[in-house]
Design a protein around this motif. Structure first.
Motif, PDB file in Angstrom:
ATOM      1  N   ILE A  37       0.872  -1.166   0.000  1.00 42.02           N
ATOM      2  CA  ILE A  37       0.000   0.000   0.000  1.00 42.02           C
ATOM      3  C   ILE A  37       0.909   1.215   0.000  1.00 42.02           C
ATOM      4  CG2 ILE A  37      -1.772   1.279   1.229  1.00 42.02           C
ATOM      5  CD1 ILE A  37      -2.556  -1.315   2.577  1.00 42.02           C
ATOM      6  N   ILE A  95       5.525  -5.776   6.218  1.00 39.28           N
ATOM      7  CA  ILE A  95       5.187  -4.731   7.184  1.00 39.28           C
ATOM      8  C   ILE A  95       6.269  -3.657   7.232  1.00 39.28           C
ATOM      9  CG2 ILE A  95       4.850  -4.313   9.647  1.00 39.28           C
ATOM     10  CD1 ILE A  95       2.444  -5.461   8.124  1.00 39.28           C
ATOM     11  N   LEU A  98       5.652  -1.319   4.531  1.00 42.59           N
ATOM     12  CA  LEU A  98       4.476  -0.499   4.864  1.00 42.59           C
ATOM     13  C   LEU A  98       4.870   0.626   5.805  1.00 42.59           C
ATOM     14  CD1 LEU A  98       1.394  -0.332   4.458  1.00 42.59           C
ATOM     15  CD2 LEU A  98       1.146  -1.607   6.571  1.00 42.59           C
ATOM     16  N   LEU A 277     -14.997   0.363   2.710  1.00 44.23           N
ATOM     17  CA  LEU A 277     -13.766  -0.425   2.834  1.00 44.23           C
ATOM     18  C   LEU A 277     -13.984  -1.619   3.738  1.00 44.23           C
ATOM     19  CD1 LEU A 277     -10.585  -0.726   2.564  1.00 44.23           C
ATOM     20  CD2 LEU A 277     -10.486   0.505   4.705  1.00 44.23           C
ATOM     21  N   ILE A 278     -14.568  -1.343   4.899  1.00 41.22           N
ATOM     22  CA  ILE A 278     -14.695  -2.419   5.877  1.00 41.22           C
ATOM     23  C   ILE A 278     -15.697  -3.463   5.400  1.00 41.22           C
ATOM     24  CG2 ILE A 278     -15.549  -2.859   8.201  1.00 41.22           C
ATOM     25  CD1 ILE A 278     -13.953  -0.080   8.737  1.00 41.22           C
ATOM     26  N   LEU A 281     -13.902  -5.551   2.801  1.00 42.19           N
ATOM     27  CA  LEU A 281     -12.930  -6.472   3.371  1.00 42.19           C
ATOM     28  C   LEU A 281     -13.616  -7.643   4.052  1.00 42.19           C
ATOM     29  CD1 LEU A 281     -10.259  -4.072   4.863  1.00 42.19           C
ATOM     30  CD2 LEU A 281     -10.109  -5.441   2.812  1.00 42.19           C
ATOM     31  N   LEU A 282     -14.800  -7.386   4.615  1.00 41.16           N
ATOM     32  CA  LEU A 282     -15.474  -8.448   5.345  1.00 41.16           C
ATOM     33  C   LEU A 282     -16.218  -9.403   4.425  1.00 41.16           C
ATOM     34  CD1 LEU A 282     -16.807  -6.579   8.447  1.00 41.16           C
ATOM     35  CD2 LEU A 282     -14.824  -8.037   8.202  1.00 41.16           C
TER      36      LEU A 282
ATOM     37  N   PHE B  80      -0.495  -6.023  12.737  1.00 37.19           N
ATOM     38  CA  PHE B  80      -0.115  -4.633  12.511  1.00 37.19           C
ATOM     39  C   PHE B  80      -1.364  -3.750  12.443  1.00 37.19           C
ATOM     40  CE2 PHE B  80       1.572  -1.000  10.257  1.00 37.19           C
ATOM     41  CZ  PHE B  80       2.761  -0.818  10.932  1.00 37.19           C
ATOM     42  N   PRO B 146     -14.682  -8.398  13.638  1.00 37.85           N
ATOM     43  CA  PRO B 146     -14.666  -8.604  12.183  1.00 37.85           C
ATOM     44  C   PRO B 146     -13.277  -8.462  11.555  1.00 37.85           C
ATOM     45  CG  PRO B 146     -15.565  -6.436  12.681  1.00 37.85           C
ATOM     46  CD  PRO B 146     -15.338  -7.124  13.988  1.00 37.85           C
ATOM     47  N   VAL B 147     -12.456  -7.557  12.101  1.00 40.66           N
ATOM     48  CA  VAL B 147     -11.267  -7.120  11.372  1.00 40.66           C
ATOM     49  C   VAL B 147     -10.065  -8.054  11.568  1.00 40.66           C
ATOM     50  CG1 VAL B 147      -9.511  -5.342  11.482  1.00 40.66           C
ATOM     51  CG2 VAL B 147     -11.852  -4.700  11.132  1.00 40.66           C
ATOM     52  N   ARG B 149      -9.685 -10.989  11.328  1.00 37.49           N
ATOM     53  CA  ARG B 149      -9.529 -12.078  10.371  1.00 37.49           C
ATOM     54  C   ARG B 149      -8.568 -11.684   9.256  1.00 37.49           C
ATOM     55  NH1 ARG B 149     -14.713 -13.658   7.738  1.00 37.49           N
ATOM     56  NH2 ARG B 149     -15.314 -11.490   8.026  1.00 37.49           N
ATOM     57  N   LEU B 150      -8.441 -10.380   9.058  1.00 38.70           N
ATOM     58  CA  LEU B 150      -7.589  -9.894   7.977  1.00 38.70           C
ATOM     59  C   LEU B 150      -6.136  -9.982   8.383  1.00 38.70           C
ATOM     60  CD1 LEU B 150      -9.659  -6.695   7.328  1.00 38.70           C
ATOM     61  CD2 LEU B 150      -9.724  -8.795   5.991  1.00 38.70           C
ATOM     62  N   ARG B 151      -5.268  -9.896   7.370  1.00 37.23           N
ATOM     63  CA  ARG B 151      -3.848 -10.004   7.680  1.00 37.23           C
ATOM     64  C   ARG B 151      -3.065  -8.839   7.118  1.00 37.23           C
ATOM     65  NH1 ARG B 151      -2.676 -16.310   6.586  1.00 37.23           N
ATOM     66  NH2 ARG B 151      -4.188 -17.031   8.104  1.00 37.23           N
ATOM     67  N   GLY B 152      -1.884  -8.646   7.693  1.00 37.12           N
ATOM     68  CA  GLY B 152      -0.897  -7.718   7.141  1.00 37.12           C
ATOM     69  C   GLY B 152      -1.449  -6.344   6.838  1.00 37.12           C
ATOM     70  N   ASP B 153      -1.209  -5.893   5.618  1.00 29.88           N
ATOM     71  CA  ASP B 153      -1.559  -4.515   5.296  1.00 29.88           C
ATOM     72  C   ASP B 153      -3.066  -4.290   5.253  1.00 29.88           C
ATOM     73  OD1 ASP B 153      -1.501  -6.220   3.212  1.00 29.88           O
ATOM     74  OD2 ASP B 153      -0.034  -5.111   2.038  1.00 29.88           O
ATOM     75  N   TYR B 154      -3.836  -5.338   4.951  1.00 28.47           N
ATOM     76  CA  TYR B 154      -5.289  -5.168   4.976  1.00 28.47           C
ATOM     77  C   TYR B 154      -5.769  -4.839   6.381  1.00 28.47           C
ATOM     78  CZ  TYR B 154      -6.407  -6.638   0.250  1.00 28.47           C
ATOM     79  OH  TYR B 154      -6.536  -6.689  -1.098  1.00 28.47           O
ATOM     80  N   ALA B 156      -3.978  -3.423   8.649  1.00 27.72           N
ATOM     81  CA  ALA B 156      -3.513  -2.072   8.955  1.00 27.72           C
ATOM     82  C   ALA B 156      -4.496  -1.038   8.435  1.00 27.72           C
ATOM     83  CB  ALA B 156      -2.128  -1.851   8.338  1.00 27.72           C
ATOM     84  N   ILE B 157      -4.905  -1.185   7.187  1.00 25.64           N
ATOM     85  CA  ILE B 157      -5.743  -0.164   6.590  1.00 25.64           C
ATOM     86  C   ILE B 157      -7.169  -0.227   7.156  1.00 25.64           C
ATOM     87  CG2 ILE B 157      -6.543  -1.414   4.547  1.00 25.64           C
ATOM     88  CD1 ILE B 157      -5.072   1.966   4.169  1.00 25.64           C
ATOM     89  N   ALA B 158      -7.633  -1.433   7.526  1.00 19.25           N
ATOM     90  CA  ALA B 158      -8.975  -1.542   8.092  1.00 19.25           C
ATOM     91  C   ALA B 158      -9.034  -0.885   9.464  1.00 19.25           C
ATOM     92  CB  ALA B 158      -9.399  -3.000   8.182  1.00 19.25           C
ATOM     93  N   ILE B 226      -0.323 -20.004  10.573  1.00 20.26           N
ATOM     94  CA  ILE B 226      -0.846 -21.307  10.188  1.00 20.26           C
ATOM     95  C   ILE B 226      -0.234 -22.400  11.057  1.00 20.26           C
ATOM     96  CG2 ILE B 226      -0.988 -22.935   8.270  1.00 20.26           C
ATOM     97  CD1 ILE B 226      -0.996 -20.402   6.459  1.00 20.26           C
TER      98      ILE B 226
END
Lengths: 297, 371
Positions: A37, A95, A98, A277-278, A281-282, B80, B146-147, B149-154, B156-158, B226
């Motif tokens: 990003i 990271i 980033l 966005l959220i 993503l979900l 992150f 909810p959030v 579950r996401l990883r890495g930069d996703y 971060a941005i969420a 994992i």
């Protein structure tokens, strides 16, 4: 609400959406290739707006020369950022890159404050841009027509570049599989530089049009468009150029419609993008047009 | 996706090695001495240092707490997140609204009146802080569920997106938060005892947690999600624990900050605030408690020292104009330089223990220089 008014808002939304699309492409291209990003993307937009501003008002260059200069310098800046802050971290955890990108973004903003001053500057807007044209009861400013027009031309050029040239083929190959592309003899570093140049040039044009649309510039103008256009890229399916365009348009139109039809929520205008966005993503992390990517162990 | 270097086979072996700590015999005694020194220093500082110096010390204490809470999420658990400003905003606003005397509230809310239930409330500082922390932790649950579950930069941005949403909501609900006008005249309860108590308590809680079985699970998740899951580590449960606790501490820290500054407004809680705490964590080393403590001190002091760059300077024969904004230029460059050249930060994943300081520790290979 009558039809004419609806079309009025639609025209406004398309104009904003095409700006978003233009900027979102830069995000999506960089993400496609580096899985990064590029936080500094929005700030390139700010830099370009300032270059035009200084070019025209301080150095008294003709407007077209300032615009060309802004696009060239911003593209060079984008390439320089990749060289200095991202390339040394090519093999580090994502990271780290980033964090570096966040650092670059803050650096550009605050450099803007130091060099250009923190106070907002009014942008000179030629009278013909603000003139309105009446099309079937819908009055549109020339600028609102110009922005989608420029976007369309740039999109055609970009699609020619990506889908019809050898460089474009190499870009697609690198984004599909970095290591294999390198084995196939593609100069990956050159392609990445080229991607940054292209994305930054588009952001530069976006920045100039942004400054014309909201005729006031300050060192923080890049932040919100930057975040929102990233959302547009994710919404459309990150890494996918048509997706970024679609996401940009939908986001722009949605934002304008939200404010137009539910005025009570006007204050939440900037939150709209983040809610999208959220939700994306979900419920559909790959975005509208994104391909499914299996998680590799 | 590109490979990021082969993972050594024994991530867990290395972890357990890091755990074979050799506690120095003198450790507990020395710790007690240090704490006593700190207590007497605070006692002395209250009467002898000028308000400006006390304020900096207060900021250091609060920043240590905030840095540790972000390090718990980002450094130790490897998630992150960039949403700290949002949690601090929730904590700061809640605590402020609960502890502010009704008369001051009336003066603040002259545009839109405050909603009735909050108008007459005036709680003691500690209760207000804790409730602020709890509400922030609750937000952490809502956001984390909810959030995470996401990883890495996703991720971060969420989290950044959520933090922005919080700020925008605070700007808009004027009958509760007074909107963009902010709140002024917050009771200045924060003193050195409070801020350093906060720092010390956070330090103890985070380090106890890190050295418990939960801590092992956190680090296992950081090393390889994992593999950790395959070993039976409950990913969601542990991520939520770290995230919610981090949010709680951030909320409490926000309350302290509000009471120290005595004025807050939504613009304070922009991404820049998260950036400053992130700088502390990265500079100190992602995954080092002592590193965060050192970096929090350095960054806070540096921020004050660099004020000199921004103020006009008079050198007697020539006067230089101040350069506003220069501090953040330096800070952002600092972040870039650390990431580019000293990715480990000051401490990496090492800790400053008594054994290490006194050199009595055997040389176990615990250089956390992986990935």
């Amino acid at each position: 609400m009558d039809l004419a008014l609806f079309f009025q808002h639609l025209a406004n939304g398309i104009s904003l959406g095409s700006l978003y699309a233009l900027i979102a492409i830069g995000y999506t291209m960089v993400y496609g290739i580096l899985r990064l990003i590029n936080f500094a993307h929005g700030d390139l937009l700010m830099m370009s707006a300032y270059i035009v501003f200084y070019g025209m008002l301080v150095f008294a260059l003709p407007w077209w020369l300032s615009v060309v200069l802004a696009v060239l310098l911003t593209a060079a800046l984008g390439m320089g950022i990749e060289r200095a802050a991202y390339r040394p971290l090519r093999d580090s955890p994502r990271i780290s890159v980033l964090i570096s990108a966040i650092g670059v973004s803050f650096f550009l903003q605050n450099l803007g404050i130091v060099v250009f001053g923190g106070r907002a500057k009014a942008v000179y807007r030629p009278a013909w841009l603000a003139a309105t044209i009446d099309i079937g009861g819908v009055s549109i400013t020339t600028l609102a027509l110009l922005i989608p027009g420029v976007t369309l031309i740039l999109l055609l050029m970009l699609s020619h570049l990506v889908y019809r040239t050898k460089t474009g083929m190499a870009m697609r190959a690198v984004s599909r599989d970095y290591d294999t592309a390198r084995l196939m003899g593609i100069d990956v570093d050159r392609i990445i530089s080229f991607t940054f140049v292209t994305g930054s040039a588009l952001a530069a044009v976006g920045g100039i049009m942004w400054a014309l649309r909201y005729p006031q510039i300050h060192p923080m103008i890049g932040v919100m468009p930057g975040l929102k256009c990233f959302v547009a890229a994710v919404f459309g399916g990150i890494g996918n150029i048509p997706g970024a365009v679609l996401g940009g348009f939908l986001l722009g139109i949605g934002e304008i419609m939200l404010v137009a039809f539910i005025p009570n929520l006007a204050g939440y205008r900037d939150a709209f993008a983040f809610v999208i966005l959220i939700l994306t993503l979900l419920f559909r992390p790959t975005g509208l047009l994104g391909e499914k990517m299996a998680e590799k162990v | 996706m590109r490979r990021q270097g082969l993972k050594p086979p024994g991530a867990f072996v290395r972890l357990s090695e890091a755990y074979r700590q050799q506690p120095s015999r003198w450790g507990p005694l020395l710790t007690t001495v240090i704490i006593l020194c700190l207590v007497s220093f605070i006692h002395w500082a209250g009467g002898h240092l000028n308000p400006y110096q006390v304020r900096i010390l207060n900021l250091i204490g609060i920043n240590i707490g905030l840095g540790l809470s972000l390090n718990l999420i980002n450094g130790f658990t490897g998630q992150f997140c960039l949403g700290h400003a949002g949690f601090m905003a929730v904590g700061a606003y809640t605590a402020t609204l609960l502890m502010m005397p009704p008369a001051v509230k009336q003066m603040n809310f002259f545009m839109v009146p405050l909603v009735a239930p909050l108008r007459q409330v005036e709680l003691p500082f500690l209760a207000a802080l804790l409730l602020g922390g709890l509400l922030s932790a609750l937000m952490g649950v809502f956001i984390g569920a909810p959030v995470l579950r996401l990883r890495g930069d996703y991720l971060a941005i969420a989290t950044l997106g959520f933090s922005e949403i919080i700020r925008i909501v605070i700007t808009n609900i004027r009958s509760v938060t007074n909107g963009a006008l902010g709140l002024k005249g917050i009771p200045a309860y924060t003193d050195l005892w409070w801020s350093w108590g906060f720092a010390l308590l956070t330090l103890v809680v985070v380090s106890r947690l890190i050295h418990s079985s939960y801590g092992l699970a956190f680090k296992a998740i950081r090393e390889d999600e994992i593999a950790a899951e395959a070993m039976g580590v409950g990913l969601f449960r542990h991520k939520m624990l770290a995230f919610t606790l981090g949010a709680f501490i951030a909320g409490v820290g926000g309350g302290f900050l509000a009471s120290l500054l005595t004025t807050i407004d939504p613009n304070m809680f922009r991404f820049t605030l998260t950036f400053e705490i992130l700088l502390i964590v990265v500079l100190g080393g992602m995954g080092s408690i002592t590193g965060t403590v050192i970096a929090a001190t350095i960054v806070t002091v540096l921020k004050e020292v660099l004020r000199g760059v921004e103020a006009p300077m008079d050198l007697g024969f020539v006067s230089l104009p101040g350069i506003p904004g220069m501090r953040m230029v330096i800070f952002s460059l600092l972040l870039i330089v650390v990431v580019l050249f000293y990715r480990e930060g000051i401490m990496g994943r090492r800790e400053l223990s008594w054994g290490r300081v006194l050199g009595t520790r055997d040389k176990t290979p615990d250089r956390g220089a992986d990935t």
